[in-house]
Write an enzyme that holds these catalytic residues in place. Structure first.
Site, PDB file in Angstrom:
ATOM      1  N   LEU A   1       0.890  -1.149   0.092  1.00 29.54           N
ATOM      2  CA  LEU A   1      -0.198  -0.142  -0.072  1.00 29.54           C
ATOM      3  C   LEU A   1       1.010   1.240   0.015  1.00 29.54           C
ATOM      4  O   LEU A   1       2.013   1.293   0.360  1.00 29.54           O
ATOM      5  CB  LEU A   1      -1.116  -0.179   1.371  1.00 29.54           C
ATOM      6  CG  LEU A   1      -1.974  -1.325   1.199  1.00 29.54           C
ATOM      7  CD1 LEU A   1      -2.462  -1.356   2.638  1.00 29.54           C
ATOM      8  CD2 LEU A   1      -2.792  -1.014   0.079  1.00 29.54           C
ATOM      9  N   PRO A   2       0.209   2.268  -0.498  1.00 32.23           N
ATOM     10  CA  PRO A   2       1.315   3.488  -0.559  1.00 32.23           C
ATOM     11  C   PRO A   2       1.743   4.429   0.536  1.00 32.23           C
ATOM     12  O   PRO A   2       2.662   5.062   0.437  1.00 32.23           O
ATOM     13  CB  PRO A   2       0.068   4.478  -1.445  1.00 32.23           C
ATOM     14  CG  PRO A   2      -1.149   4.079  -1.107  1.00 32.23           C
ATOM     15  CD  PRO A   2      -1.079   2.523  -0.928  1.00 32.23           C
TER      16      PRO A   2
ATOM     17  N   THR B   1       6.031   0.605   2.477  1.00 30.76           N
ATOM     18  CA  THR B   1       7.208   1.645   3.297  1.00 30.76           C
ATOM     19  C   THR B   1       6.297   2.426   4.047  1.00 30.76           C
ATOM     20  O   THR B   1       5.698   3.348   3.554  1.00 30.76           O
ATOM     21  CB  THR B   1       7.931   2.071   2.332  1.00 30.76           C
ATOM     22  OG1 THR B   1       8.623   1.396   1.614  1.00 30.76           O
ATOM     23  CG2 THR B   1       9.128   3.075   3.040  1.00 30.76           C
TER      24      THR B   1
ATOM     25  N   LYS C   1      14.670  -0.281   5.315  1.00 30.23           N
ATOM     26  CA  LYS C   1      14.162   0.209   3.856  1.00 30.23           C
ATOM     27  C   LYS C   1      14.549   1.815   3.938  1.00 30.23           C
ATOM     28  O   LYS C   1      14.605   2.200   2.992  1.00 30.23           O
ATOM     29  CB  LYS C   1      12.550  -0.156   3.930  1.00 30.23           C
ATOM     30  CG  LYS C   1      11.786   0.450   2.608  1.00 30.23           C
ATOM     31  CD  LYS C   1      12.558  -0.182   1.195  1.00 30.23           C
ATOM     32  CE  LYS C   1      12.076   0.557   0.186  1.00 30.23           C
ATOM     33  NZ  LYS C   1      10.587   0.336  -0.064  1.00 30.23           N
TER      34      LYS C   1
ATOM     35  N   LYS D   1       8.028  11.072  -0.161  1.00 31.15           N
ATOM     36  CA  LYS D   1       7.215  10.589   1.126  1.00 31.15           C
ATOM     37  C   LYS D   1       8.418   9.678   2.058  1.00 31.15           C
ATOM     38  O   LYS D   1       8.279   9.964   3.347  1.00 31.15           O
ATOM     39  CB  LYS D   1       6.059   9.628   0.872  1.00 31.15           C
ATOM     40  CG  LYS D   1       5.424   9.127   1.893  1.00 31.15           C
ATOM     41  CD  LYS D   1       5.837   7.674   2.269  1.00 31.15           C
ATOM     42  CE  LYS D   1       5.405   6.552   0.908  1.00 31.15           C
ATOM     43  NZ  LYS D   1       6.022   5.246   1.507  1.00 31.15           N
TER      44      LYS D   1
END
Length: 293
Positions: free
Chosen positions: A66-67, A95, A171, A240
């Site tokens: 998911l974003p 992430t 990450k 982001k």
């Protein structure tokens, strides 16, 4: 833990769809759902879920791609509320940062569901080719029981820790370094062009010298010099991730001078070129606008 018999996959866009397709191709029973439209994105061989509660009632393990953290937590809330929940494990490939991972783990843990984070890196091309890296944080028995699943869509599997959020930390380290390399390379190449150096020549020199990095070895020769700008990762997502890294660094109390500078660079790039591929930061840094490169 034995191999799960049925896998749920939430988020079939961007990297999610090719990952889900590889899972289905490997022979796993797969049930997919995407709020943007499941039918158009569902890979061959997979079944569609009517929603999160339906998916949770039909699978053992749920994978999320998911974003951002807000979307992840909205799905977590639906999983928590699901009345006929069969799923016992949630593995988040998104992430979202360590703080959201800890929040998700707590919410699911309250209803007896284990949350593990396993963010991935390698882009859409890597997802299609099964060469992406997966940075898993969770118990030993979970990675052992899911190894064949992970290997069906990831080429590099790392068990980075046992606590939810450690995969996210890994990450963010990776993406921050990637973002810094691309932004710094764009600045350096702009400096060189102002002195009459050819962009392709500079890339060739750096790639056999000490300045070599992923931007000079991949992004510039394959995306910038070709004019394709098709890495498949949006500037908005990199902005982001860099911001997530900065916030996480601030919370950890570790040095943040370079993170703060990169946050400014990437937020400006996203504002200047909304909807762009992240390799197009070259256009912003070098003051070349769309249509001129």
């Amino acid at each position: 833990m034995s191999r799960p018999t049925t896998i749920g996959f939430v988020g079939l866009g961007n990297m999610g769809r090719p990952m889900a397709a590889n899972i289905a191709t490997a022979g796993f029973a797969l049930i997919g759902f995407d709020a943007a439209g499941t039918a158009d994105r569902l890979p061959a061989g997979a079944q569609a879920a009517a929603g999160i509660a339906d998916l949770a009632s039909r699978c053992d393990t749920v994978l999320l791609s998911l974003p951002n953290g807000a979307v992840v937590m909205s799905v977590i809330a639906e999983l928590v509320a699901a009345a006929d929940r069969r799923a016992t494990t949630v593995i988040d490939l998104s992430t979202v940062g360590p703080a959201v991972a800890a929040q998700a783990a707590g919410a699911l843990g309250d209803v007896g569901v284990l949350y593990c984070d396993g963010p991935v890196s390698g882009g859409v091309a890597g997802a299609r080719a099964r060469t992406i890296s997966l940075m898993f944080a969770g118990p030993d028995d979970i990675i052992a029981g899911h190894r064949s699943l992970f290997e069906s869509f990831a080429g590099h599997l790392f068990h980075v820790g046992g606590t939810a959020g450690q995969g996210q930390a890994m990450k963010l380290v990776n993406n921050f370094l990637s973002a810094t390399a691309l932004a710094a390379t764009s600045e350096a190449m702009t400096f060189g062009t102002r002195h009459g150096l050819e962009l392709s020549t500079m890339v060739d020199v750096v790639n056999v010298s000490s300045g070599r990095n992923t931007a000079t070895s991949d992004k510039f020769p394959n995306r910038v010099l070709t004019g394709s700008y098709d890495a498949g990762f949006r500037t908005a997502l990199m902005a982001k991730d860099v911001q997530l890294y900065l916030r996480s660094v601030t919370a950890a109390g570790t040095p943040d001078a370079i993170a703060a500078a990169m946050d400014g660079v990437w937020q400006a790039a996203d504002a200047a070129m909304p909807g762009s591929d992240f390799t197009e930061i070259w256009k912003v840094v070098s003051e070349v606008r769309v249509g001129e490169a």
